[in-house]
Design a protein around this motif. Structure first.
Motif, PDB file in Angstrom:
ATOM      1  N   VAL A 282       0.829  -1.205   0.000  1.00  0.00           N
ATOM      2  CA  VAL A 282       0.000   0.000   0.000  1.00  0.00           C
ATOM      3  C   VAL A 282       0.865   1.257   0.000  1.00  0.00           C
ATOM      4  O   VAL A 282       0.409   2.330  -0.416  1.00  0.00           O
ATOM      5  CB  VAL A 282      -0.963  -0.004   1.210  1.00  0.00           C
ATOM      6  N   SER A 283       2.111   1.146   0.448  1.00  0.00           N
ATOM      7  CA  SER A 283       3.018   2.296   0.483  1.00  0.00           C
ATOM      8  C   SER A 283       3.638   2.605  -0.877  1.00  0.00           C
ATOM      9  O   SER A 283       4.438   3.538  -0.990  1.00  0.00           O
ATOM     10  CB  SER A 283       4.128   2.058   1.509  1.00  0.00           C
ATOM     11  N   ASN A 284       3.275   1.844  -1.883  1.00  0.00           N
ATOM     12  CA  ASN A 284       3.839   2.083  -3.212  1.00  0.00           C
ATOM     13  C   ASN A 284       3.275   3.365  -3.810  1.00  0.00           C
ATOM     14  O   ASN A 284       2.071   3.491  -4.038  1.00  0.00           O
ATOM     15  CB  ASN A 284       3.529   0.902  -4.132  1.00  0.00           C
ATOM     16  N   GLU A 285       4.147   4.327  -4.048  1.00  0.00           N
ATOM     17  CA  GLU A 285       3.741   5.566  -4.701  1.00  0.00           C
ATOM     18  C   GLU A 285       3.581   5.325  -6.202  1.00  0.00           C
ATOM     19  O   GLU A 285       4.032   4.310  -6.744  1.00  0.00           O
ATOM     20  CB  GLU A 285       4.798   6.648  -4.464  1.00  0.00           C
ATOM     21  N   VAL A 286       2.947   6.270  -6.873  1.00  0.00           N
ATOM     22  CA  VAL A 286       2.830   6.195  -8.328  1.00  0.00           C
ATOM     23  C   VAL A 286       4.227   6.089  -8.927  1.00  0.00           C
ATOM     24  O   VAL A 286       5.103   6.903  -8.643  1.00  0.00           O
ATOM     25  CB  VAL A 286       2.098   7.435  -8.880  1.00  0.00           C
ATOM     26  N   GLY A 287       4.448   5.037  -9.729  1.00  0.00           N
ATOM     27  CA  GLY A 287       5.755   4.817 -10.326  1.00  0.00           C
ATOM     28  C   GLY A 287       6.757   4.179  -9.392  1.00  0.00           C
ATOM     29  O   GLY A 287       7.932   4.033  -9.746  1.00  0.00           O
ATOM     30  N   GLY A 288       6.323   3.748  -8.206  1.00  0.00           N
ATOM     31  CA  GLY A 288       7.236   3.194  -7.218  1.00  0.00           C
ATOM     32  C   GLY A 288       7.613   1.745  -7.474  1.00  0.00           C
ATOM     33  O   GLY A 288       7.088   1.085  -8.380  1.00  0.00           O
ATOM     34  N   ASN A 289       8.534   1.241  -6.633  1.00  0.00           N
ATOM     35  CA  ASN A 289       9.044  -0.121  -6.838  1.00  0.00           C
ATOM     36  C   ASN A 289       8.648  -1.086  -5.733  1.00  0.00           C
ATOM     37  O   ASN A 289       9.240  -2.160  -5.609  1.00  0.00           O
ATOM     38  CB  ASN A 289      10.574  -0.095  -6.971  1.00  0.00           C
ATOM     39  N   LEU A 290       7.636  -0.729  -4.923  1.00  0.00           N
ATOM     40  CA  LEU A 290       7.185  -1.646  -3.878  1.00  0.00           C
ATOM     41  C   LEU A 290       6.110  -2.575  -4.441  1.00  0.00           C
ATOM     42  O   LEU A 290       4.978  -2.667  -3.957  1.00  0.00           O
ATOM     43  CB  LEU A 290       6.652  -0.861  -2.672  1.00  0.00           C
ATOM     44  N   VAL A 291       6.491  -3.261  -5.496  1.00  0.00           N
ATOM     45  CA  VAL A 291       5.624  -4.213  -6.174  1.00  0.00           C
ATOM     46  C   VAL A 291       6.530  -5.268  -6.790  1.00  0.00           C
ATOM     47  O   VAL A 291       7.644  -4.965  -7.234  1.00  0.00           O
ATOM     48  CB  VAL A 291       4.745  -3.504  -7.242  1.00  0.00           C
ATOM     49  N   GLY A 292       6.085  -6.505  -6.800  1.00  0.00           N
ATOM     50  CA  GLY A 292       6.903  -7.569  -7.358  1.00  0.00           C
ATOM     51  C   GLY A 292       6.051  -8.772  -7.689  1.00  0.00           C
ATOM     52  O   GLY A 292       4.944  -8.954  -7.162  1.00  0.00           O
ATOM     53  N   SER A 293       6.561  -9.598  -8.577  1.00  0.00           N
ATOM     54  CA  SER A 293       5.827 -10.766  -9.042  1.00  0.00           C
ATOM     55  C   SER A 293       6.671 -12.005  -8.800  1.00  0.00           C
ATOM     56  O   SER A 293       7.892 -11.981  -8.984  1.00  0.00           O
ATOM     57  CB  SER A 293       5.525 -10.619 -10.541  1.00  0.00           C
ATOM     58  N   ALA A 294       6.026 -13.086  -8.361  1.00  0.00           N
ATOM     59  CA  ALA A 294       6.770 -14.313  -8.058  1.00  0.00           C
ATOM     60  C   ALA A 294       5.896 -15.522  -8.319  1.00  0.00           C
ATOM     61  O   ALA A 294       4.664 -15.439  -8.432  1.00  0.00           O
ATOM     62  CB  ALA A 294       7.249 -14.309  -6.612  1.00  0.00           C
ATOM     63  N   ARG A 295       6.566 -16.669  -8.413  1.00  0.00           N
ATOM     64  CA  ARG A 295       5.873 -17.954  -8.444  1.00  0.00           C
ATOM     65  C   ARG A 295       5.918 -18.531  -7.031  1.00  0.00           C
ATOM     66  O   ARG A 295       6.990 -18.733  -6.469  1.00  0.00           O
ATOM     67  CB  ARG A 295       6.517 -18.897  -9.458  1.00  0.00           C
ATOM     68  N   TRP A 296       4.759 -18.783  -6.486  1.00  0.00           N
ATOM     69  CA  TRP A 296       4.626 -19.211  -5.098  1.00  0.00           C
ATOM     70  C   TRP A 296       4.181 -20.663  -5.020  1.00  0.00           C
ATOM     71  O   TRP A 296       3.378 -21.118  -5.829  1.00  0.00           O
ATOM     72  CB  TRP A 296       3.594 -18.340  -4.371  1.00  0.00           C
ATOM     73  N   LEU A 297       4.687 -21.377  -4.025  1.00  0.00           N
ATOM     74  CA  LEU A 297       4.193 -22.713  -3.701  1.00  0.00           C
ATOM     75  C   LEU A 297       3.359 -22.599  -2.439  1.00  0.00           C
ATOM     76  O   LEU A 297       3.805 -21.998  -1.444  1.00  0.00           O
ATOM     77  CB  LEU A 297       5.349 -23.686  -3.458  1.00  0.00           C
ATOM     78  N   GLY A 298       2.158 -23.184  -2.454  1.00  0.00           N
ATOM     79  CA  GLY A 298       1.343 -23.068  -1.263  1.00  0.00           C
ATOM     80  C   GLY A 298       0.093 -23.909  -1.296  1.00  0.00           C
ATOM     81  O   GLY A 298      -0.149 -24.690  -2.231  1.00  0.00           O
ATOM     82  N   VAL A 299      -0.699 -23.707  -0.247  1.00  0.00           N
ATOM     83  CA  VAL A 299      -1.961 -24.416  -0.053  1.00  0.00           C
ATOM     84  C   VAL A 299      -3.079 -23.379  -0.011  1.00  0.00           C
ATOM     85  O   VAL A 299      -2.925 -22.341   0.649  1.00  0.00           O
ATOM     86  CB  VAL A 299      -1.929 -25.215   1.271  1.00  0.00           C
ATOM     87  N   PRO A 300      -4.195 -23.597  -0.689  1.00  0.00           N
ATOM     88  CA  PRO A 300      -5.292 -22.622  -0.639  1.00  0.00           C
ATOM     89  C   PRO A 300      -5.766 -22.374   0.800  1.00  0.00           C
ATOM     90  O   PRO A 300      -5.977 -23.323   1.559  1.00  0.00           O
ATOM     91  CB  PRO A 300      -6.392 -23.280  -1.480  1.00  0.00           C
ATOM     92  N   VAL A 301      -5.941 -21.118   1.148  1.00  0.00           N
ATOM     93  CA  VAL A 301      -6.425 -20.786   2.485  1.00  0.00           C
ATOM     94  C   VAL A 301      -7.822 -21.369   2.698  1.00  0.00           C
ATOM     95  O   VAL A 301      -8.159 -21.800   3.814  1.00  0.00           O
ATOM     96  CB  VAL A 301      -6.446 -19.255   2.693  1.00  0.00           C
ATOM     97  N   ARG A 302      -8.622 -21.417   1.649  1.00  0.00           N
ATOM     98  CA  ARG A 302      -9.988 -21.943   1.804  1.00  0.00           C
ATOM     99  C   ARG A 302      -9.973 -23.397   2.265  1.00  0.00           C
ATOM    100  O   ARG A 302     -10.854 -23.824   3.035  1.00  0.00           O
ATOM    101  CB  ARG A 302     -10.769 -21.790   0.509  1.00  0.00           C
ATOM    102  N   ASP A 303      -8.969 -24.170   1.821  1.00  0.00           N
ATOM    103  CA  ASP A 303      -8.883 -25.561   2.250  1.00  0.00           C
ATOM    104  C   ASP A 303      -8.531 -25.657   3.730  1.00  0.00           C
ATOM    105  O   ASP A 303      -9.019 -26.541   4.444  1.00  0.00           O
ATOM    106  CB  ASP A 303      -7.826 -26.303   1.424  1.00  0.00           C
ATOM    107  N   VAL A 304      -7.674 -24.747   4.184  1.00  0.00           N
ATOM    108  CA  VAL A 304      -7.284 -24.745   5.592  1.00  0.00           C
ATOM    109  C   VAL A 304      -8.452 -24.301   6.460  1.00  0.00           C
ATOM    110  O   VAL A 304      -8.744 -24.909   7.506  1.00  0.00           O
ATOM    111  CB  VAL A 304      -6.061 -23.834   5.801  1.00  0.00           C
ATOM    112  N   LEU A 305      -9.144 -23.244   6.047  1.00  0.00           N
ATOM    113  CA  LEU A 305     -10.292 -22.764   6.820  1.00  0.00           C
ATOM    114  C   LEU A 305     -11.408 -23.793   6.853  1.00  0.00           C
ATOM    115  O   LEU A 305     -12.155 -23.892   7.849  1.00  0.00           O
ATOM    116  CB  LEU A 305     -10.802 -21.452   6.238  1.00  0.00           C
ATOM    117  N   ALA A 306     -11.544 -24.561   5.782  1.00  0.00           N
ATOM    118  CA  ALA A 306     -12.611 -25.561   5.731  1.00  0.00           C
ATOM    119  C   ALA A 306     -12.460 -26.601   6.838  1.00  0.00           C
ATOM    120  O   ALA A 306     -13.454 -27.178   7.287  1.00  0.00           O
ATOM    121  CB  ALA A 306     -12.621 -26.238   4.361  1.00  0.00           C
TER     122      ALA A 306
END
Length: 513
Positions: A282-306
């Motif tokens: 949320v602190s990313n200003e217009v044109g800022g660099n506080l943004v990034g893209s990655a490939r994540w390994l994980g488990v859906p939160v919905r499965d855990v909450l279920a």
């Protein structure tokens, strides 16, 4: 006058050394009884919590991921100045400087014991450190008085001088040795980096398919996936928490039919999948660099909450980090079968880096990190927005924060001139959980020109864009805007990052030689 100045200089040295004794003893005791209860960490965390929102935003803008390093350096300077003042006060009036050091110890104890999850003996490091520092200061300044009495210069004692200098040197060396020992002890007991290095995650049951044309071959453009070492880091942890996956537990409770506790192995046994998700602070200003893209390994939160079966009426999940940070995430965003909200254990083909939440963190596409991306996750409390507030909500931020449509110019850069002739304007655009339909570029206030887009990986991952340009000599203004898959055009008006993220078209100056 010269003698008095020298006396106070030695008193200042005695104060600085005694401050070192304070910290060394405190950190050593912290290693023995509560590894996260050292005064520097406790006071630093307290400062992070109480600093007003504008000051936090300014620190992030000025220092980015180095904001904590700046805070630690500032604290170090403050401690040194305070210790010097204590030394001078002690020379002016016996026990005055020692009293100041004890007051500092009380403040450090208060900052320590009020932290979320403070251990029973968390008060001991700062308390014993303050006592040791105060005693050292009284001893050293008493010997300084014996060397430099208030009487005439000829009354000075060579024996007193030697006693003072020997005591000062012994205290300094002792503080250095104890401090180094505490650092070594902390390193010996914090072998989480080695644990992470030895960890082998199971193969995912599904992988992200990267389509042809997902990456544009343009020098200077942000890569499709951000390397772990380059991925932005913004959190409230002054030092990176050390969490052993062997002892890690996730508690799921609150408004649920059946409270659940999961181990790291329990989570892995649920089956991992690979996801491509862009994250934005949320602190990313217009044109800022506080943004990034990655490939994540994980488990859906919905499965855990279920497993816990949330009750009717719940509308929020309050996630908690081991360092006490909390985030408020809409329950519907975590249970939506069409949204890849996950508990991530891997990032770009390896276990999560320590600074990015090892062993488990949340990643929720389409929501700013402060309401979704809890690192070093330890608890999921199913609750309501009416009943609970997260860390940033009382500090002036919205409890719900969908990521706003944004675009950025990566190249040409404002700080680098480009030669006249054919060049390429390029960058990235994102509209997590909606997707980007188009990007347009305007040069020197002219007509908007459509840019070429890379082939999207999915709606949750940014796209690259590019536009060929015949650059002419001089200074030019480049502007960019995006349109999302729902037909919404990026908002032109600039707004600040609070309470729920900045808006505005990025415009930048480019020098063409």
């Amino acid at each position: 006058m010269r003698r008095r100045t020298a006396t106070y200089a030695w008193a200042a040295a005695a104060g600085a050394v005694s401050g070192g004794v304070f910290l060394a003893i405190a950190e050593l005791v912290a290693v023995l009884v509560a590894n996260d209860a050292g005064p520097v960490l406790a006071v630093g965390s307290f400062v992070i919590d109480i600093v007003p929102r504008p000051a936090k935003e300014l620190a992030i803008q000025l220092f980015g991921s180095n904001d904590k390093l700046f805070l630690l350096a500032s604290l170090g300077i403050a401690v040194l100045v305070g210790a010097i003042v204590a030394g001078i006060l002690e020379r002016l009036r016996r026990f005055a400087g020692a009293g100041l050091m004890l007051v500092a110890g009380v403040a450090a104890v208060a900052a320590t014991v009020t932290r979320t999850g403070a251990a029973t003996l968390a008060f001991l490091p700062s308390a014993l450190g303050a006592l040791a520092g105060a005693a050292s200061l009284v001893l050293l300044v008493d010997r300084l008085r014996a060397w430099r009495p208030a009487a005439a210069a000829e009354a000075r004692s060579p024996l007193g001088r030697r006693r003072f200098l020997v005591a000062l040197a012994a205290a300094a060396v002792g503080a250095a040795v104890v401090g180094a020992g505490s650092l070594l002890g902390s390193a010996a007991t914090s072998s989480i980096a080695a644990v992470r290095a030895a960890l082998r995650l199971p193969a995912p049951r599904s992988r992200v398919r990267i389509p042809d044309g997902a990456s544009l071959d343009v020098p200077g453009i942000s890569p499709l996936f951000t390397a772990n070492r380059d991925f932005y880091r913004v959190d409230t942890a002054l030092t990176v928490p050390s969490v052993d996956p062997g002892t890690w537990r996730l508690a799921i409770g609150g408004l649920v039919a059946e409270p659940v506790r999961l181990s790291f192995d329990d989570l892995l046994r649920m089956g991992l999948h690979e996801y491509s998700i862009t994250m934005t602070c949320v602190s990313n200003e217009v044109g800022g660099n506080l943004v990034g893209s990655a490939r994540w390994l994980g488990v859906p939160v919905r499965d855990v909450l279920a497993l816990a079966r949330p009750r009717r009426g719940a509308d929020m999940v309050l996630s908690r980090s081991v360092d006490g940070f909390t985030a408020s995430t809409p329950l519907e965003a975590l249970t939506d079968p069409g949204r890849d909200a996950i508990l991530a254990v891997g990032m770009n083909g390896e276990p999560l880096p320590l600074e990015h939440g090892f062993p488990v963190r949340m990643v929720v596409p389409g929501l700013y990190g402060y309401v979704s991306a809890t690192k070093w996750l330890t608890e999921l409390k199913v609750t309501t927005f009416a009943a609970d507030q997260a860390y940033w909500t009382p500090r002036g931020y919205s409890p719900k924060a969908p990521i706003k449509l944004s675009s950025r110019i990566d190249t040409p850069r404002i700080d680098r001139a480009v030669p006249a002739g054919p060049t390429t304007i390029a960058g990235v655009a994102w509209a997590q959980h909606t997707g980007v339909r188009s990007v347009e570029v305007r040069i020197d206030g002219g007509d908007w020109r459509p840019a070429r887009l890379s082939t999207p990986v999915n709606a949750d991952t940014w796209v690259q864009w590019s536009l060929p340009w015949e650059a002419t000599s001089g200074t030019h203004t480049l502007s960019v805007r995006a349109t999302d898959a729902a037909g919404r055009v990026q908002e032109e008006k600039r707004t600040p990052i609070a309470p729920d993220g900045s808006t505005g078209w990025q415009s930048t100056l480019v020098r063409v030689s």
